[in-house]
Design an enzyme around this catalytic site. Structure first.
Site, short mmCIF file in Angstrom:
data_model
loop_
_atom_site.label_atom_id
_atom_site.label_comp_id
_atom_site.label_asym_id
_atom_site.label_seq_id
_atom_site.Cartn_x
_atom_site.Cartn_y
_atom_site.Cartn_z
CB SER A 123 -0.84 -0.02 1.28
OG SER A 123 -1.47 1.21 1.48
CE1 TYR A 147 -3.66 -2.59 5.64
CE2 TYR A 147 -3.07 -0.33 5.07
CZ TYR A 147 -3.40 -1.62 4.69
OH TYR A 147 -3.47 -1.94 3.34
CE LYS A 151 -1.31 -4.39 3.39
NZ LYS A 151 -1.62 -5.67 2.76
P1 NAD Z 1 -10.87 -6.90 1.22
O1 NAD Z 1 -11.10 -6.80 2.69
O2 NAD Z 1 -12.02 -6.69 0.30
O3 NAD Z 1 -10.21 -8.31 0.86
C1 NAD Z 1 -9.32 -8.99 1.71
C2 NAD Z 1 -9.74 -10.45 1.71
O4 NAD Z 1 -8.84 -11.19 2.53
C3 NAD Z 1 -11.15 -10.66 2.28
O5 NAD Z 1 -11.89 -11.49 1.41
C4 NAD Z 1 -10.90 -11.34 3.62
O6 NAD Z 1 -11.96 -12.21 3.98
C5 NAD Z 1 -9.60 -12.06 3.35
N1 NAD Z 1 -8.79 -12.30 4.56
C6 NAD Z 1 -8.40 -11.41 5.50
N2 NAD Z 1 -7.68 -12.03 6.44
C7 NAD Z 1 -7.61 -13.33 6.10
C8 NAD Z 1 -7.00 -14.47 6.67
N3 NAD Z 1 -6.34 -14.41 7.84
N4 NAD Z 1 -7.09 -15.65 6.04
C9 NAD Z 1 -7.77 -15.76 4.87
N5 NAD Z 1 -8.39 -14.71 4.29
C10 NAD Z 1 -8.31 -13.51 4.90
O7 NAD Z 1 -9.70 -5.88 0.87
P2 NAD Z 1 -9.15 -5.39 -0.55
O8 NAD Z 1 -9.50 -3.97 -0.70
O9 NAD Z 1 -9.50 -6.33 -1.62
O10 NAD Z 1 -7.59 -5.44 -0.24
C11 NAD Z 1 -6.79 -6.51 -0.69
C12 NAD Z 1 -5.36 -6.25 -0.27
O11 NAD Z 1 -4.94 -4.99 -0.80
C13 NAD Z 1 -5.15 -6.15 1.25
O12 NAD Z 1 -3.93 -6.76 1.54
C14 NAD Z 1 -5.07 -4.64 1.50
O13 NAD Z 1 -4.29 -4.36 2.63
C15 NAD Z 1 -4.39 -4.17 0.23
N6 NAD Z 1 -4.68 -2.77 -0.09
C16 NAD Z 1 -5.99 -2.37 -0.20
C17 NAD Z 1 -6.26 -1.03 -0.49
C18 NAD Z 1 -7.68 -0.54 -0.57
O14 NAD Z 1 -7.91 0.67 -0.36
N7 NAD Z 1 -8.65 -1.37 -0.90
C19 NAD Z 1 -5.19 -0.12 -0.69
C20 NAD Z 1 -3.89 -0.58 -0.57
C21 NAD Z 1 -3.64 -1.92 -0.28
C1 WQD Z 2 -9.21 9.82 0.53
C2 WQD Z 2 -9.43 11.30 0.75
C3 WQD Z 2 -9.72 11.88 3.07
C4 WQD Z 2 -13.51 9.75 3.60
C5 WQD Z 2 -6.51 4.88 2.78
C6 WQD Z 2 -5.32 4.21 3.34
C7 WQD Z 2 -4.45 3.68 2.22
C8 WQD Z 2 -5.24 2.75 1.34
C9 WQD Z 2 -6.43 3.47 0.81
C10 WQD Z 2 -5.06 0.53 2.37
C11 WQD Z 2 -8.67 11.86 1.95
C12 WQD Z 2 -10.98 12.15 2.29
C13 WQD Z 2 -12.35 10.27 3.08
C14 WQD Z 2 -14.56 10.64 3.98
C15 WQD Z 2 -13.22 12.49 3.26
N1 WQD Z 2 -5.74 1.59 2.05
N2 WQD Z 2 -12.21 11.63 2.90
N3 WQD Z 2 -14.37 11.97 3.78
O1 WQD Z 2 -6.86 7.88 3.52
O2 WQD Z 2 -5.98 8.27 1.17
O3 WQD Z 2 -6.02 5.99 2.06
O4 WQD Z 2 -7.20 3.98 1.90
O5 WQD Z 2 -3.91 0.27 2.17
O6 WQD Z 2 -3.41 3.00 2.75
O7 WQD Z 2 -4.60 5.18 4.06
O8 WQD Z 2 -8.14 7.04 1.50
O9 WQD Z 2 -10.45 7.03 0.75
O10 WQD Z 2 -9.96 7.19 3.23
O11 WQD Z 2 -9.46 9.14 1.76
O12 WQD Z 2 -13.10 13.71 3.10
O13 WQD Z 2 -15.62 10.21 4.48
O14 WQD Z 2 -10.82 11.51 1.05
O15 WQD Z 2 -9.50 12.88 4.02
O16 WQD Z 2 -8.28 13.15 1.62
P1 WQD Z 2 -6.70 7.41 2.15
P2 WQD Z 2 -9.58 7.53 1.84
#
Ligand code: NAD
Ligand code: WQD
Length: 348
Positions: A123, A147, A151
Site C-alpha cells: 500500500s 496497519y 505492510k
Molecule cells: P478486502 O477486505 O475486500 O479483501 C481482503 C480479503 O482477505 C477478504 O476477502 C478477507 O476475507 C480475506 N482475509 C483477510 N484475512 C484473512 C486471513 N487471515 N485468512 C484468509 N483470508 C483472509 O480488501 P481489498 O481492498 O481487496 O484489499 C486486498 C489487499 O490490498 C489487502 O492486503 C489490503 O491491505 C491491500 N490494499 C488495499 C487497499 C484498498 O484501499 N482497498 C489499498 C492498498 C492496499
Molecule cells: C481519501 C481522501 C480523506 C472519507 C486509505 C489508506 C491507504 C489505502 C487506501 C489501504 C482523503 C478524504 C475520506 C470521507 C473524506 N488503504 N475523505 N471523507 O486515507 O488516502 O487511504 O485507503 O492500504 O493506505 O490510508 O483514502 O479514501 O480514506 O481518503 O473527506 O468520508 O478523502 O481525508 O483526503 P486514504 P480515503
C-alpha cells in the site's frame, strides 16, 4: 499457470481472479471470509464462466495451506489482510496477528511445497506523509499506524526471503487509492460496516444511505483546500497483477507503485461522481481526520517499464463503474462484521 489467490473473495482479489482466468490462468480462491463474501466467489465464476475452486481457510493455518499448495501451484497472489487504518489503531495485535503471522505461515507453506513466486498487496500507506510528490519507490518509508506497520514488516520479510533464496521471486505492489468496480456492475467494493474510504462513502450518499459526506479538512495546502489522492481503477490493478506474474518468470524482487500518476481532490471526486450519477452529493467540510496527509500521488514510471502497463481508466470511469455497482447492490453483499462485532459474537 495455476495460481492460489489468498483473499480472492475480497474486493481487489475477486476482480483479479476474473482477469487471471480471462488470460488463461487456473485460479483457486483461498479466503476465510472474515471480510470477503461467497457472493464475490460466485460472481467470479459467473463472469469468467470457469468452475473456480473455493477453499475456506485462514492464511495463518500453515497446515491447510501446505496441503493445498502440495497439489501443485506455480504462484500465489496474497491479498488476504485486514486493511482499515482506524480499526488497526484500536486492535494492533489483531492486525499483526492476521497480516504478519498470516504472511509468515504462507511463506513457510510456499517454502515447504516449492512454490517460488509471490505477488503481494502492499500500500501507499508505507510512505506515510511524503516529502514530495509524485512518490517514487525510493521515497523514505514512514508507516504511521499499525496497519501500515504490518505492510512494512511484510514487505521487509518478503524482501529478505528473496535475498536468502535466489530461486524465490516476488512482486510487491504498492496500491495507491483503489476505486471503481467491474464494468458489469456485478462485483465491486462492499465495505464492512460504515465505509472509511472516500469513494464507497460517496456512492452510499448518492444512493441515499447517508444524508451527507463529511469532507475531512478544507484547509490543506492543495488547489481547493481538500486532500488530493491518486485513485486507480480496480480493473487496472487486476491487469497489473496478471502482468506481474509474467515478470516473475524471470525472477527478482520487484517493488512497484500502482497508481495513475495523477491526483484528484475530494471536491473533484464529488463533482465527478455527481456528473456520472446525476445525483447530488450533499457535503459539509469538517475538521481534518487524524493521520491524513495533504497530497499523495504516484510516480508510476517503474511499474510502466517493468510491467509494460499503465492505467487505462480515468476518474469519471471509476465513478461510473462504482455507481453501477452501488445501484445494483443497494444493500451490498456483506456478511462479514467489524472486529468488535466479531469479538462480541466470540468469533474474532
Ligand atoms: P478486502 O477486505 O475486500 O479483501 C481482503 C480479503 O482477505 C477478504 O476477502 C478477507 O476475507 C480475506 N482475509 C483477510 N484475512 C484473512 C486471513 N487471515 N485468512 C484468509 N483470508 C483472509 O480488501 P481489498 O481492498 O481487496 O484489499 C486486498 C489487499 O490490498 C489487502 O492486503 C489490503 O491491505 C491491500 N490494499 C488495499 C487497499 C484498498 O484501499 N482497498 C489499498 C492498498 C492496499
Ligand atoms: C481519501 C481522501 C480523506 C472519507 C486509505 C489508506 C491507504 C489505502 C487506501 C489501504 C482523503 C478524504 C475520506 C470521507 C473524506 N488503504 N475523505 N471523507 O486515507 O488516502 O487511504 O485507503 O492500504 O493506505 O490510508 O483514502 O479514501 O480514506 O481518503 O473527506 O468520508 O478523502 O481525508 O483526503 P486514504 P480515503
Amino acid at each position: 499457470m495455476k495460481v492460489l489467490v489468498c483473499g480472492g473473495a475480497g474486493y481487489i482479489g475477486s476482480h483479479t481472479c476474473v482477469a487471471l482466468i480471462e488470460q488463461g490462468q487456473e485460479v483457486v480462491i483461498y479466503d476465510n471470509l472474515c471480510r470477503g463474501t461467497l457472493a464475490a466467489v460466485d460472481h467470479v465464476r459467473q463472469l469468467s464462466g470457469a468452475q473456480v475452486r473455493f477453499v475456506q481457510g485462514d492464511v495463518r493455518d500453515r497446515g491447510t495451506l501446505e496441503t493445498l499448495l502440495a497439489t501443485g501451484f506455480h504462484a500465489v497472489i496474497h491479498f488476504a489482510a485486514l486493511k482499515i487504518m482506524s480499526e488497526s489503531c484500536q486492535y494492533p495485535l489483531a492486525y499483526f496477528d492476521n497480516n504478519v503471522t498470516g504472511t509468515v505461515a504462507l511463506l513457510q507453506a510456499m517454502r515447504a511445497t516449492g512454490v517460488q513466486q509471490l505477488v503481494f498487496s502492499s500500500s501507499a500507506a508505507v510512505y506515510g506523509d511524503p516529502e514530495t510528490v509524485p512518490i517514487t519507490e525510493e521515497a523514505p518509508l514512514r508507516a504511521s499506524n499499525p496497519y501500515s506497520h504490518t505492510k512494512l514488516v511484510m514487505e521487509q520479510l518478503i524482501g529478505e526471503v528473496c535475498d536468502a533464496r535466489p530461486s524465490f521471486s516476488a512482486a510487491i505492489l504498492r496500491y495507491f487509492n483503489p476505486a471503481g468496480a467491474h464494468p458489469s456492475g456485478l462485483m465491486g467494493e462492499d465495505p464492512c460496516g460504515l465505509p472509511t474510504n472516500l469513494m464507497p462513502y460517496v456512492s452510499q450518499v448518492a444512493a441515499g444511505m447517508h444524508p451527507r459526506l463529511s469532507v475531512f479538512g478544507g484547509d490543506y495546502p492543495t488547489r481547493d483546500g481538500t486532500g488530493v489522492r491518486d485513485y486507480i481503477h480496480v480493473m487496472d490493478l487486476a491487469d497489473a497483477h496478471v502482468r506481474a506474474l509474467d515478470v516473475l518468470q524471470h525472477g527478482g524482487c520487484h517493488v512497484l507503485n500502482l497508481g495513475t500518476g495523477r491526483g484528484y481532490s475530494v471536491l473533484e471526486v464529488i463533482a465527478a461522481f455527481e456528473r456520472v450519477s446525476g445525483c447530488r452529493i450533499p457535503y459539509e467540510i469538517v475538521a481534518r481526520r487524524v493521520g491524513d496527509v495533504a497530497e499523495v500521488w504516484a510516480d508510476t514510471s517503474r511499474a510502466e517499464k517493468a510491467l509494460g502497463w499503465h492505467a487505462q481508466y480515468d476518474l469519471l470511469r471509476m465513478c461510473a463503474d462504482a455507481w453501477r455497482w452501488q445501484s445494483m447492490h443497494p444493500q451490498g453483499c456483506q456478511s462479514s462484521q467489524p472486529i468488535e462485532a466479531q469479538r462480541q459474537a466470540s468469533i474474532g
